[in-house]
Design a protein around this motif. Structure first.
Motif, PDB file in Angstrom:
ATOM      1  N   GLU A  30      -9.654  16.632  12.022  1.00 18.10           N
ATOM      2  CA  GLU A  30     -10.466  15.942  10.459  1.00 18.10           C
ATOM      3  C   GLU A  30      -8.488  15.733   9.704  1.00 18.10           C
ATOM      4  O   GLU A  30      -8.617  15.057   9.095  1.00 18.10           O
ATOM      5  CB  GLU A  30     -11.121  17.281   9.826  1.00 18.10           C
ATOM      6  N   GLY A  52     -15.074  17.226   0.203  1.00 21.91           N
ATOM      7  CA  GLY A  52     -15.196  17.979   1.077  1.00 21.91           C
ATOM      8  C   GLY A  52     -15.851  19.181  -0.073  1.00 21.91           C
ATOM      9  O   GLY A  52     -15.203  19.312  -1.008  1.00 21.91           O
ATOM     10  N   LYS A  58     -10.052  21.913   2.773  1.00 23.38           N
ATOM     11  CA  LYS A  58      -9.006  20.137   2.315  1.00 23.38           C
ATOM     12  C   LYS A  58      -7.759  20.527   1.738  1.00 23.38           C
ATOM     13  O   LYS A  58      -6.695  19.540   1.933  1.00 23.38           O
ATOM     14  CB  LYS A  58     -10.244  19.556   0.717  1.00 23.38           C
ATOM     15  N   ALA A  61      -5.319  20.777   4.544  1.00 27.94           N
ATOM     16  CA  ALA A  61      -4.850  20.079   5.208  1.00 27.94           C
ATOM     17  C   ALA A  61      -3.891  19.260   4.249  1.00 27.94           C
ATOM     18  O   ALA A  61      -2.756  19.188   4.828  1.00 27.94           O
ATOM     19  CB  ALA A  61      -6.209  19.031   5.383  1.00 27.94           C
ATOM     20  N   PHE A 192     -13.577  16.280   4.672  1.00 30.10           N
ATOM     21  CA  PHE A 192     -14.079  17.407   5.598  1.00 30.10           C
ATOM     22  C   PHE A 192     -15.046  18.422   5.463  1.00 30.10           C
ATOM     23  O   PHE A 192     -15.535  18.797   4.241  1.00 30.10           O
ATOM     24  CB  PHE A 192     -12.674  18.674   4.764  1.00 30.10           C
TER      25      PHE A 192
END
Ligand SMILES: Nc1ncnc2c1ncn2[C@@H]1O[C@H](COP(=O)(O)OP(=O)(O)O)[C@@H](O)[C@H]1O
Ligand SMILES: [Mg+2]
Length: 269
Positions: A30, A52, A58, A61, A192
């Motif tokens: 992802e 998400g 999130k 990431a 996500f």
């Protein structure tokens, strides 16, 4: 209570904590997909969405992706929405640029931001990239106006790409008519979702290892219980896993079983 279980299991630091170092962030598929889309939007000077559920990963990431930006070429401007007002957004952007102002005039704030963006891009040759976390909290007025800070009339060059990060309703909010100028510049979206059991097991193992534990004390059924109880959401799994470790330590059990997870679940949800 917290140090008792840590000593009992021999953790070198608090397991499942939120303040992960960049090097300890798992490069999930992802994250890789979001990275590609981020780069694509940046290249075009456009907008990307990252959506998400709360706790799906999130912000983590984005932290990883932003850390990959070349510091000499890019200038990340990261803000986190809270009240969701346009003034707050403008002030946060200026604060990121280390510019202080007391004005409440939108026109003035917009002008100051645009000046800063063009200076960065022209003189210092660094491309600003705006990341707005918790963008699902933004009011509609922000979606209606945000494009004005990045749009430079008479110049086809893209100026400031924007990455909007938020819960799933972010995409719905952008469907509003007043958001059309902004929405029309969205070129990519990554989502996500909750992870499957296999990924959750790897996630738990990884966090245990970061905290100094090579061999997982979790029984397979306990992992399944964490997976199910968390709905495949990392942050919920953190609480369940830590709670289960605490419950096991309280019973002097080196093995964490499904009952420990159930106990943890009954306390935190
Ligand atoms: N790729 C990852 N590797 C390791 N831990 C992660 C990863 N993604 C998320 N986490 C952990 O999951 C928790 C929730 O992630 P977060 O990024 O805060 O979610 P969101 O921003 O979607 O609410 C954090 O404690 C974080 O440390
Ligand atoms: Mg977040």
């Amino acid at each position: 209570m917290s140090t008792v279980y840590r000593n009992f299991f021999g953790f070198s630091k608090k397991p499942f904590s939120a303040d992960l170092e960049i090097k300890n962030i798992i490069q999930t598929s992802e994250i890789k997909a979001a990275h590609d889309r981020f780069d694509y939007a940046v290249e075009l000077g456009a907008i990307a969405l990252v959506t998400g559920e709360i706790g799906a990963g999130k912000s983590t990431a984005l932290r990883w992706i932003v850390a990959q930006l070349h510091p000499a070429r890019f200038r990340p401007v990261w803000i986190t929405a809270s009240s969701g007002s346009i003034l707050e957004v403008y002030r946060q952007i200026l604060a990121e640029f280390e510019i202080k102002t007391a004005t409440s005039s939108r026109a003035t704030l917009t002008r100051m931001i645009r000046k800063q963006i063009s200076e960065l891009a022209q003189n210092r040759k660094r491309q600003p990239v705006l990341i707005i976390d918790e963008a699902s909290l933004l009011r509609l007025e922000v979606f209606a106006e945000l494009h004005t800070i990045t749009q430079f009339e008479g110049d086809s060059k893209p100026w400031m790409p924007i990455i909007l990060v938020g819960q799933n309703n972010l995409a719905d909010n952008l469907l509003h008519r007043s958001a059309t100028p902004l929405a029309s510049r969205i070129v990519a979206r990554s989502h996500f979702a909750s992870v499957n059991r296999e990924k959750m097991a790897a996630y738990l193992k990884h966090h245990l290892a970061i905290a100094g534990m090579k061999n997982s004390p979790f029984e397979e059924t306990a992992i399944t219980a964490i997976f199910q109880g968390s709905g495949g959401i990392f942050r919920k799994a953190n609480h369940l896993a830590r709670g289960a470790l605490i419950a096991a330590a309280a019973e002097q059990s080196q093995v964490v079983n499904v009952d420990h997870v159930r106990l943890a679940a009954s306390e935190i949800f």
